[in-house]
Design an enzyme around this catalytic site. Sequence first.
Site, PDB file in Angstrom:
ATOM      1  N   THR A 179      -5.705   1.543  -5.481  1.00 33.10           N
ATOM      2  CA  THR A 179      -5.289   0.144  -5.323  1.00 33.10           C
ATOM      3  C   THR A 179      -5.956  -0.758  -6.365  1.00 33.10           C
ATOM      4  OG1 THR A 179      -5.189   0.478  -2.937  1.00 33.10           O
ATOM      5  CG2 THR A 179      -5.055  -1.781  -3.707  1.00 33.10           C
ATOM      6  N   ASP A 230       1.597  -0.061  -4.916  1.00 34.64           N
ATOM      7  CA  ASP A 230       0.411   0.117  -5.771  1.00 34.64           C
ATOM      8  C   ASP A 230       0.331   1.509  -6.403  1.00 34.64           C
ATOM      9  OD1 ASP A 230      -0.308   1.375  -3.359  1.00 34.64           O
ATOM     10  OD2 ASP A 230      -2.282   0.421  -3.218  1.00 34.64           O
ATOM     11  N   HIS A 231       0.688   2.551  -5.644  1.00 32.10           N
ATOM     12  CA  HIS A 231       0.583   3.933  -6.132  1.00 32.10           C
ATOM     13  C   HIS A 231       1.275   4.841  -5.124  1.00 32.10           C
ATOM     14  CE1 HIS A 231      -2.461   4.325  -3.028  1.00 32.10           C
ATOM     15  NE2 HIS A 231      -3.064   3.250  -3.532  1.00 32.10           N
ATOM     16  N   GLU A 283       0.812  -1.211   0.000  1.00 32.75           N
ATOM     17  CA  GLU A 283       0.000   0.000   0.000  1.00 32.75           C
ATOM     18  C   GLU A 283       0.856   1.276   0.000  1.00 32.75           C
ATOM     19  OE1 GLU A 283      -3.300   0.447  -0.347  1.00 32.75           O
ATOM     20  OE2 GLU A 283      -2.826   2.585  -0.256  1.00 32.75           O
ATOM     21  N   HIS A 307      -1.581   3.092   4.773  1.00 38.85           N
ATOM     22  CA  HIS A 307      -2.602   3.840   4.041  1.00 38.85           C
ATOM     23  C   HIS A 307      -2.841   5.177   4.741  1.00 38.85           C
ATOM     24  CE1 HIS A 307      -6.360   4.964   2.148  1.00 38.85           C
ATOM     25  NE2 HIS A 307      -6.272   3.931   1.328  1.00 38.85           N
TER      26      HIS A 307
HETATM   27  C1  GP9 Z   1      -8.905  -0.789   0.506  1.00 34.84           C
HETATM   28  C2  GP9 Z   1      -7.474  -0.702   0.147  1.00 34.84           C
HETATM   29  C3  GP9 Z   1      -7.040   0.726  -0.038  1.00 34.84           C
HETATM   30  O1  GP9 Z   1      -9.415  -2.087   0.561  1.00 34.84           O
HETATM   31  O2  GP9 Z   1      -7.159  -1.504  -0.927  1.00 34.84           O
HETATM   32  O3  GP9 Z   1      -7.458   1.254  -1.217  1.00 34.84           O
HETATM   33  P1  GP9 Z   1      -6.923   2.651  -1.792  1.00 34.84           P
HETATM   34  O4  GP9 Z   1      -7.630   3.737  -1.033  1.00 34.84           O
HETATM   35  O5  GP9 Z   1      -5.443   2.727  -1.600  1.00 34.84           O
HETATM   36  O6  GP9 Z   1      -7.302   2.607  -3.219  1.00 34.84           O
HETATM   37 MN    MN Z   2      -3.758   1.713  -2.235  1.00 38.32          MN
END
Ligand code: GP9
Ligand code: MN
Length: 414
Positions: A81, A255-256, A39, A196
Amino acid sequence: DGNKLTEVENYISAKYPEVENDSFFGIAKGKNIIMVSMESTQSFLLNQKINGQEITPFLNKFAKQSYSFPNFYHQTGQGKTSDAEFLIENSLYPLDRGAVFFTHPNNEYVALPELLKPNGYYSAVFHANNKSFWNRDVIYPAFGYDRYFHNGDYETTPETSTQWGLKDKEFFKQSIPYLTSLQQPFYTKLITLTNHYPFDLPEEEQMLPPYDSNDQTLNRYFQTVRYMDEALEQFIQDLKDAGLYDNSVIILYGDHYGISENHNKAMAAYLDKESITPFDHIQLQRVPLFVHIPEKKGKVIPTVSGEIDVKPTILHLLGISSNKDFHFGQQLFAKKREEFIILRDDSFITKDLIYTKGVCYDKKTGEETEMGSCTPYIHQSKAELEYSDNIIYSDLLRFFPGNKYKTGELKTDY
Ligand code: GP9
Ligand code: MN
């Protein structure tokens, strides 16, 4: 409409005429795949210290035992994500607004879990959040996932969770028995959460001396990144103890971004720059990618690459011919790769250029350069994004001959 798909296929084969059979083809045939979505993890964190301490000591070590890609970019849009998952498992671009997980879950896809089925692979995804977050429970069957372990499969207490769900250490720990009980070979994806926004972590779990800037978000980010780093260290050790490490390809990807443009001031101070220019901003969109292949020492591969390239790479390592597949990306071990990565906002990166917000930059100097160098790529990136969008809007993969299963047939009861 089938003709529209043929047009895209012709574009793709003209883009990469080279069919390469390098020594990596089939090198991990029959091995498990264990992929971890890290994340909000950006590459600028790697091999860096704050207050004299490494931020990501484990990832730095793991990178040295893996193939690592320092010029790997995330290509996500508003679907965050879920867009990363979409890119990685379909090698299609996400949409320029909204999240394709919500807008087109009933399309036909040729996603990795489905593609690997005829090769005997069982597939599962692990994520300790509500199963319907990002509409995952609806779209995963269309990707061919056999099993989705979600928060209903995990034991959660207030102590072991943040507002986003189970904390990563506990998440990995509880995932191990599920993982070891799966039929092998398997294709799996574990999605972390603790790192996150707003990067909350109780003080007793903060393992780094606090970073001292006047941006609390950035200060907290370093702490949750380190927490995830430790969670991953424990997970890899548990994989070794469970006997899974030596027969699995392990793929870790960011992921980002985690730190948005709203924090450019603090980022500039951290990076010792006057400001974050649009050029710097693009370079900050690099996220880690590590590919650990059993018995291989690994190395640094600096090729310009992105999330769109992961699917063909996995197929290549498993020895599955690319003509069974549909993808916009290029496998990462090819010697002759076209280094050209398109971001969802029309920016792009090549070996020598970066284009963003209407300006063409020389990559070496970061200085503006004449637009002429960028023009052909501007046309190509527009066309490529449009081809990908058309596939999604018109559900064109219905016509792909390699598409074995109808989405309805793949529905699994999670
Ligand atoms: C939520 C998690 C976070 O289940 O994958 O998502 P994001 O806000 O980073 O897209
Ligand atoms: Mn994410």
